[in-house]
Design a protein around this motif. Sequence first.
Motif, PDB file in Angstrom:
ATOM      1  N   ALA A 223      -0.576   8.838  -9.935  1.00  0.00           N
ATOM      2  CA  ALA A 223      -0.157   7.608  -9.260  1.00  0.00           C
ATOM      3  C   ALA A 223       1.348   7.396  -9.373  1.00  0.00           C
ATOM      4  N   LEU A 224       1.918   7.725 -10.532  1.00  0.00           N
ATOM      5  CA  LEU A 224       3.372   7.600 -10.676  1.00  0.00           C
ATOM      6  C   LEU A 224       4.087   8.594  -9.768  1.00  0.00           C
ATOM      7  N   LEU A 225       3.554   9.799  -9.633  1.00  0.00           N
ATOM      8  CA  LEU A 225       4.130  10.774  -8.707  1.00  0.00           C
ATOM      9  C   LEU A 225       4.218  10.194  -7.296  1.00  0.00           C
ATOM     10  N   VAL A 226       3.120   9.593  -6.833  1.00  0.00           N
ATOM     11  CA  VAL A 226       3.092   9.017  -5.482  1.00  0.00           C
ATOM     12  C   VAL A 226       4.095   7.882  -5.355  1.00  0.00           C
ATOM     13  N   ALA A 227       4.107   6.993  -6.342  1.00  0.00           N
ATOM     14  CA  ALA A 227       5.024   5.854  -6.284  1.00  0.00           C
ATOM     15  C   ALA A 227       6.477   6.312  -6.231  1.00  0.00           C
ATOM     16  N   GLU A 228       6.826   7.295  -7.058  1.00  0.00           N
ATOM     17  CA  GLU A 228       8.206   7.771  -7.104  1.00  0.00           C
ATOM     18  C   GLU A 228       8.569   8.631  -5.893  1.00  0.00           C
ATOM     19  N   ALA A 229       7.549   9.094  -5.158  1.00  0.00           N
ATOM     20  CA  ALA A 229       7.790   9.832  -3.916  1.00  0.00           C
ATOM     21  C   ALA A 229       7.836   8.903  -2.711  1.00  0.00           C
ATOM     22  N   GLY A 230       7.822   7.596  -2.954  1.00  0.00           N
ATOM     23  CA  GLY A 230       7.936   6.627  -1.867  1.00  0.00           C
ATOM     24  C   GLY A 230       6.624   6.186  -1.275  1.00  0.00           C
ATOM     25  N   GLY A 231       5.512   6.514  -1.920  1.00  0.00           N
ATOM     26  CA  GLY A 231       4.211   6.162  -1.387  1.00  0.00           C
ATOM     27  C   GLY A 231       3.743   4.782  -1.808  1.00  0.00           C
ATOM     28  N   THR A 232       2.621   4.380  -1.245  1.00  0.00           N
ATOM     29  CA  THR A 232       1.991   3.103  -1.541  1.00  0.00           C
ATOM     30  C   THR A 232       0.662   3.358  -2.227  1.00  0.00           C
ATOM     31  N   LEU A 233       0.382   2.574  -3.259  1.00  0.00           N
ATOM     32  CA  LEU A 233      -0.848   2.718  -4.028  1.00  0.00           C
ATOM     33  C   LEU A 233      -1.617   1.420  -4.022  1.00  0.00           C
ATOM     34  N   GLY A 234      -2.929   1.521  -4.074  1.00  0.00           N
ATOM     35  CA  GLY A 234      -3.771   0.345  -4.161  1.00  0.00           C
ATOM     36  C   GLY A 234      -5.153   0.739  -4.609  1.00  0.00           C
ATOM     37  N   GLY A 235      -6.065  -0.216  -4.517  1.00  0.00           N
ATOM     38  CA  GLY A 235      -7.425   0.059  -4.925  1.00  0.00           C
ATOM     39  C   GLY A 235      -8.078  -1.139  -5.550  1.00  0.00           C
ATOM     40  N   ALA A 236      -9.014  -0.873  -6.453  1.00  0.00           N
ATOM     41  CA  ALA A 236      -9.769  -1.939  -7.095  1.00  0.00           C
ATOM     42  C   ALA A 236     -10.149  -1.506  -8.506  1.00  0.00           C
ATOM     43  N   PRO A 237     -10.148  -2.483  -9.417  1.00  0.00           N
ATOM     44  CA  PRO A 237      -9.964  -3.923  -9.185  1.00  0.00           C
ATOM     45  C   PRO A 237      -8.495  -4.337  -9.103  1.00  0.00           C
ATOM     46  N   GLY A 238      -8.284  -5.511  -8.524  1.00  0.00           N
ATOM     47  CA  GLY A 238      -6.987  -6.161  -8.565  1.00  0.00           C
ATOM     48  C   GLY A 238      -5.910  -5.550  -7.712  1.00  0.00           C
ATOM     49  N   GLY A 239      -6.280  -4.749  -6.714  1.00  0.00           N
ATOM     50  CA  GLY A 239      -5.279  -4.156  -5.848  1.00  0.00           C
ATOM     51  C   GLY A 239      -4.514  -3.006  -6.470  1.00  0.00           C
ATOM     52  N   ARG A 240      -4.996  -2.507  -7.621  1.00  0.00           N
ATOM     53  CA  ARG A 240      -4.367  -1.371  -8.300  1.00  0.00           C
ATOM     54  C   ARG A 240      -5.379  -0.235  -8.399  1.00  0.00           C
ATOM     55  N   PRO A 241      -4.912   1.003  -8.539  1.00  0.00           N
ATOM     56  CA  PRO A 241      -5.861   2.105  -8.720  1.00  0.00           C
ATOM     57  C   PRO A 241      -6.788   1.861  -9.900  1.00  0.00           C
ATOM     58  N   GLY A 242      -8.088   2.017  -9.697  1.00  0.00           N
ATOM     59  CA  GLY A 242      -9.054   1.768 -10.755  1.00  0.00           C
ATOM     60  C   GLY A 242     -10.410   2.340 -10.398  1.00  0.00           C
ATOM     61  N   ARG A 243     -11.416   1.995 -11.206  1.00  0.00           N
ATOM     62  CA  ARG A 243     -12.757   2.541 -11.013  1.00  0.00           C
ATOM     63  C   ARG A 243     -13.331   2.179  -9.652  1.00  0.00           C
ATOM     64  N   GLY A 244     -12.988   0.975  -9.161  1.00  0.00           N
ATOM     65  CA  GLY A 244     -13.534   0.545  -7.883  1.00  0.00           C
ATOM     66  C   GLY A 244     -13.006   1.333  -6.698  1.00  0.00           C
ATOM     67  N   MET A 245     -11.737   1.756  -6.769  1.00  0.00           N
ATOM     68  CA  MET A 245     -11.131   2.548  -5.692  1.00  0.00           C
ATOM     69  C   MET A 245      -9.710   2.922  -6.069  1.00  0.00           C
ATOM     70  N   VAL A 246      -9.314   4.110  -5.654  1.00  0.00           N
ATOM     71  CA  VAL A 246      -7.913   4.535  -5.678  1.00  0.00           C
ATOM     72  C   VAL A 246      -7.527   4.897  -4.253  1.00  0.00           C
ATOM     73  N   ILE A 247      -6.411   4.363  -3.783  1.00  0.00           N
ATOM     74  CA  ILE A 247      -5.883   4.722  -2.460  1.00  0.00           C
ATOM     75  C   ILE A 247      -4.406   5.044  -2.622  1.00  0.00           C
ATOM     76  N   ALA A 248      -3.986   6.142  -2.009  1.00  0.00           N
ATOM     77  CA  ALA A 248      -2.573   6.539  -2.030  1.00  0.00           C
ATOM     78  C   ALA A 248      -2.209   7.096  -0.665  1.00  0.00           C
ATOM     79  N   ALA A 249      -1.079   6.639  -0.125  1.00  0.00           N
ATOM     80  CA  ALA A 249      -0.627   7.097   1.194  1.00  0.00           C
ATOM     81  C   ALA A 249       0.792   6.616   1.414  1.00  0.00           C
ATOM     82  N   GLY A 250       1.392   7.074   2.505  1.00  0.00           N
ATOM     83  CA  GLY A 250       2.668   6.527   2.922  1.00  0.00           C
ATOM     84  C   GLY A 250       2.502   5.079   3.347  1.00  0.00           C
ATOM     85  N   ALA A 251       3.602   4.349   3.402  1.00  0.00           N
ATOM     86  CA  ALA A 251       3.549   2.911   3.644  1.00  0.00           C
ATOM     87  C   ALA A 251       2.899   2.556   4.979  1.00  0.00           C
TER      88      ALA A 251
END
Length: 263
Positions: A223-251
Motif C-alpha cells: 500500500a505504501l508503494l502505491v501511495a508513493e507512486a501517486g496512486g489512490t488507496l481505499g477499502g474497508a473498514p473506514g475507507g482504508r485497506p483492510g479485511r473488508g476490502m483493499v482497492i488500489a488504482a490511479g486517481a
Amino acid sequence: MTLAADLLDIATRIARDAGALAHRRRQEGVTVAATKSAAADIVTAADREVEAYIRAELARERPGDGFFGEESGAEEGETGITWVVDPIDGTVNYAYGIPAWAVSIAAVEGPPDTASWTALAGVVFNPVTGELFRASRGGGAWLGGQRLAVSEVGPAGGLIATGFGYDPATHAPALEQLSRVMPIARDVRRIGAASLDLASVAAGRMDAYYERGTHPWDHAAGALLVAEAGGTLGGAPGGRPGRGMVIAAGAEFFPVLEAVLDY
C-alpha cells in the motif's frame, strides 16, 4: 538520514537476506507444516523459519520496536514503530514452484492496527526474479534506480488484479463481484500474492487491484508503494485497506472501480 530512510535501509537488507533463505529452502524442497483458515491455506516450514529470522534481525537492529507477523502475531514495542511482516506472501505459489511470491516488510508508526498506523517504509522482494520494490514516506517508490508511477487507464479499460479467499463460501460472491468488474476491465489477472499485485500497480504493470479478506501483513508494504507512486488507496473498514476490502488504482480510475465493487 530521516527515520523513514533509515527504516527502509534496514527493511531492504533484511528482505534480501530473508528472501535468499526462503529461496534456498524452496530449492531444497517444501514441507507443509500446517493449514490455517482452510485446507488450501497452507503454512510451510520455510514461512516459520523465515519469519523467525526476520524477527531476530529486527530485534537486533531495533530492539524496542513492535512486531506484527503472519506466523507469530502482534507484539507492541516501546518506540512507536511496528514492523509488519509477511515472510512468504504467496505461499501456495511458493509450494507449487510458481515464481510469484515475495517477502514483504513494512515499518509503520503506531500500533499494529491498520485503522490507525502510518506507514513509513516498505519493501516487497521477489527472490526468484530479483526484483525489490521499495518505498519510504515522502521519498517515492522505486524499483532499482527507476522511480515508479501508477498508470493512466485508456478507453480499453483497466488491467485489474484481484484474488479470492480460501473459504469456499466466499467464492460465489467474489465471482459475482468479478462479473461487475469485467465491463470496465481490459482483462483480469489473478497472481496469488497481494504484495506483488500492489507492487505491480505502483509500477504501472497493473492499472488497479482489489481484494476482500486480506490481512495487514499482505498489504502494509504494498500500500505504501502505491501511495508513493501517486496512486489512490481505499477499502474497508473506514475507507482504508483492510479485511473488508483493499482497492488500489490511479486517481481517475479508482472511483470507477470502487463504484462497481459495491462492498
